[in-house]
Design a protein around this motif. Structure first.
Motif, mmCIF file in Angstrom:
data_model
loop_
_atom_site.group_PDB
_atom_site.id
_atom_site.type_symbol
_atom_site.label_atom_id
_atom_site.label_comp_id
_atom_site.label_asym_id
_atom_site.label_seq_id
_atom_site.Cartn_x
_atom_site.Cartn_y
_atom_site.Cartn_z
ATOM 1 N N ALA A 103 -22.997 17.637 -14.075
ATOM 2 C CA ALA A 103 -22.698 17.456 -12.796
ATOM 3 C C ALA A 103 -23.065 18.211 -11.293
ATOM 4 O O ALA A 103 -23.070 16.999 -10.500
ATOM 5 C CB ALA A 103 -22.010 18.745 -12.538
ATOM 6 N N ILE A 104 -24.690 18.358 -11.661
ATOM 7 C CA ILE A 104 -25.931 18.600 -10.076
ATOM 8 C C ILE A 104 -25.893 16.630 -10.335
ATOM 9 O O ILE A 104 -26.516 16.662 -9.057
ATOM 10 C CB ILE A 104 -26.718 19.664 -10.821
ATOM 11 C CG1 ILE A 104 -27.308 19.629 -9.086
ATOM 12 C CG2 ILE A 104 -27.684 18.942 -11.542
ATOM 13 C CD1 ILE A 104 -28.223 20.697 -9.474
ATOM 14 N N THR A 105 -25.894 15.901 -11.579
ATOM 15 C CA THR A 105 -27.039 14.785 -11.480
ATOM 16 C C THR A 105 -26.018 13.687 -10.536
ATOM 17 O O THR A 105 -26.309 13.003 -9.379
ATOM 18 C CB THR A 105 -26.950 13.982 -12.938
ATOM 19 O OG1 THR A 105 -27.653 14.881 -13.382
ATOM 20 C CG2 THR A 105 -27.036 13.082 -12.479
ATOM 21 N N ALA A 106 -24.375 13.966 -11.396
ATOM 22 C CA ALA A 106 -23.519 13.124 -10.351
ATOM 23 C C ALA A 106 -22.978 13.369 -8.904
ATOM 24 O O ALA A 106 -23.564 12.632 -7.933
ATOM 25 C CB ALA A 106 -22.347 13.397 -11.242
ATOM 26 N N ALA A 107 -23.834 15.019 -9.260
ATOM 27 C CA ALA A 107 -23.042 15.286 -7.290
ATOM 28 C C ALA A 107 -24.251 14.954 -6.438
ATOM 29 O O ALA A 107 -24.202 14.713 -4.736
ATOM 30 C CB ALA A 107 -23.374 16.538 -6.703
ATOM 31 N N ILE A 108 -25.217 14.737 -6.952
ATOM 32 C CA ILE A 108 -26.991 14.989 -6.096
ATOM 33 C C ILE A 108 -26.573 12.464 -6.162
ATOM 34 O O ILE A 108 -26.426 12.533 -4.876
ATOM 35 C CB ILE A 108 -27.736 14.540 -6.782
ATOM 36 C CG1 ILE A 108 -28.262 16.065 -6.892
ATOM 37 C CG2 ILE A 108 -29.370 13.594 -6.987
ATOM 38 C CD1 ILE A 108 -29.476 16.355 -6.952
ATOM 39 N N GLU A 109 -26.364 12.249 -7.196
ATOM 40 C CA GLU A 109 -25.430 10.508 -6.387
ATOM 41 C C GLU A 109 -25.000 10.144 -5.538
ATOM 42 O O GLU A 109 -25.456 9.144 -4.530
ATOM 43 C CB GLU A 109 -24.874 9.942 -7.808
ATOM 44 C CG GLU A 109 -26.416 10.069 -9.005
ATOM 45 C CD GLU A 109 -25.627 8.766 -10.357
ATOM 46 O OE1 GLU A 109 -24.589 9.306 -10.384
ATOM 47 O OE2 GLU A 109 -26.073 9.190 -11.279
ATOM 48 N N VAL A 110 -23.707 11.172 -5.947
ATOM 49 C CA VAL A 110 -23.038 10.972 -4.238
ATOM 50 C C VAL A 110 -23.469 11.099 -2.923
ATOM 51 O O VAL A 110 -23.172 10.788 -1.848
ATOM 52 C CB VAL A 110 -21.206 11.658 -4.608
ATOM 53 C CG1 VAL A 110 -20.591 11.981 -3.582
ATOM 54 C CG2 VAL A 110 -20.731 11.414 -5.652
ATOM 55 N N ALA A 111 -23.789 12.247 -2.866
ATOM 56 C CA ALA A 111 -24.728 13.093 -2.355
ATOM 57 C C ALA A 111 -25.803 12.216 -1.553
ATOM 58 O O ALA A 111 -26.246 11.476 -0.087
ATOM 59 C CB ALA A 111 -25.790 13.838 -2.078
ATOM 60 N N ILE A 112 -26.657 10.890 -1.952
ATOM 61 C CA ILE A 112 -27.089 10.035 -1.611
ATOM 62 C C ILE A 112 -26.043 8.795 -0.794
ATOM 63 O O ILE A 112 -27.176 7.923 0.116
ATOM 64 C CB ILE A 112 -28.370 9.139 -3.033
ATOM 65 C CG1 ILE A 112 -28.798 10.608 -3.313
ATOM 66 C CG2 ILE A 112 -28.541 8.432 -2.416
ATOM 67 C CD1 ILE A 112 -30.410 11.227 -2.778
ATOM 68 N N LYS A 113 -25.380 8.616 -1.619
ATOM 69 C CA LYS A 113 -24.626 7.561 -1.298
ATOM 70 C C LYS A 113 -23.887 7.796 0.531
ATOM 71 O O LYS A 113 -24.497 6.349 1.118
ATOM 72 C CB LYS A 113 -23.412 6.713 -1.478
ATOM 73 C CG LYS A 113 -24.272 6.268 -3.099
ATOM 74 C CD LYS A 113 -22.402 6.028 -3.993
ATOM 75 C CE LYS A 113 -22.641 5.126 -5.410
ATOM 76 N NZ LYS A 113 -21.823 4.853 -5.903
ATOM 77 N N ARG A 114 -23.806 9.335 0.496
ATOM 78 C CA ARG A 114 -23.288 9.359 1.741
ATOM 79 C C ARG A 114 -24.425 9.304 3.119
ATOM 80 O O ARG A 114 -24.155 8.984 3.674
ATOM 81 C CB ARG A 114 -22.542 10.269 1.912
ATOM 82 C CG ARG A 114 -21.581 10.838 0.687
ATOM 83 C CD ARG A 114 -20.953 11.934 0.412
ATOM 84 N NE ARG A 114 -19.942 11.581 1.774
ATOM 85 C CZ ARG A 114 -20.010 13.423 2.226
ATOM 86 N NH1 ARG A 114 -19.604 14.875 0.981
ATOM 87 N NH2 ARG A 114 -19.329 14.381 2.983
#
Length: 315
Positions: A213-224
């Motif tokens: 979950a944290i890995t996926a959340a970071i990917e989304v945060a970087i895109k944003r």
């Protein structure tokens, strides 16, 4: 009049080794509260309070006075707390701690007055200072708190012709903006091994799911953050005070579009290191030291009652 700036060692030398601070002598919270070991805050009420109760009320009254003098800001937050203005309480105490690190607690040459810059402004954009006088009580704290004073205050102008400077948390403007192009490595052992209880309940029971979950959340945060640099917020964290740039990255761990935790990121060479995760209450307290956060996901929130002193010292 020439001015001198004491080091933390100088301040320690002024206090006898066996000194028992007035009002807050045996209170475990106060023993971690360095500004109240530095200065005595007198209770000025007329209802006869004494001891620890008077000390607590004196500190609360001082915070109320500062809040009234400063430009309007949310200092309470949403969580219940034992402190009347918990966000301001943490702000003042850890601003003082940072100023000591930078040797910016200023004293007059005759060692009669001391002052520091709170970093806050009045509604008329005057700097606000904490003003102290040498404590006459032989067994008390070395300084006596007089009042919060503006830059046009007569005593500030008379005793401090060179006004005390604000604390600084970054060395250059680039440290205020997260560089999404840098590599980011996570300290999973600490994040999941030591702080798994901070995760949403369904993830706290399943560390492997939490890691995904944290890995996926970071990917989304970087895109944003590539589209909005304000998304990742600068912060200051005492244990990382030599780490250079520090940031808070929102982590949407449950996929509901809202941040559940904040990832503490610091610069290490040309890369970033994800050191730990904080609750949003903890994150706001850290971020407010650097600047008032201007981000949709990080709003004023007080740290829960009974845990306030661990906000900026817990990993």
């Amino acid at each position: 009049m020439s001015l001198s700036m004491p080091s933390p060692l100088d301040i320690a030398r002024r206090e006898p080794a066996n000194k028992v601070p007035i009002q807050v002598a045996d209170h475990p919270e106060a023993q971690r509260d360095t500004i109240r070991r530095f200065a005595f805050f007198a209770y000025r009420g007329t209802d006869g309070l004494i001891g620890q109760e008077a000390g607590g009320r004196a500190w609360a009254d001082a915070l109320e006075a500062l809040s009234s003098l400063a430009e309007p800001e949310e200092w309470i937050g949403g969580a219940s707390s034992l402190v009347a203005l918990p966000i301001l309480d943490s702000y003042v105490r850890y601003t003082y701690q940072r100023l000591v690190m930078e040797d910016k607690i200023v004293t007059t040459a005759d060692n009669e007055y001391a002052a520091f810059n709170t970093g806050l402004l009045t509604q008329y954009t005057e700097d606000i200072f904490a003003l102290f006088q040498r404590n006459r009580h032989p067994s008390g704290q070395p300084w006596y708190f007089l009042r919060w004073a503006t830059e046009s205050d007569r005593d500030i102008m008379m005793h401090f012709p060179e006004a005390p400077q604000m604390t600084e948390y970054v060395t250059n403007a680039g440290d205020l903006v997260y560089d999404w192009r840098r590599d980011l490595k996570l300290n999973f052992e600490h994040i999941l091994g030591d702080n798994i209880e901070r995760f949403p309940p369904e993830l706290a029971k399943a560390p492997h799911r939490a890691r995904a979950a944290i890995t996926a959340a970071i990917e989304v945060a970087i895109k944003r953050v590539r589209r909005n640099h304000k998304l990742v917020v600068p912060q200051w964290y005492p244990r990382l005070h030599d780490a250079g740039a520090q940031f808070l990255m929102p982590l949407d761990l449950t996929g509901d579009g809202k941040a559940d935790l904040a990832l503490v990121v610091s610069a290490v060479g040309d890369s970033y290191r994800g050191n730990t995760v904080l609750t949003l209450e903890m994150a706001y307290t850290n971020a407010r030291l650097v600047a008032r956060p201007d981000s949709e996901w990080l709003k004023p929130q007080a740290y829960p009652a009974g845990e306030l002193d661990d906000v900026l010292v817990g990993g």
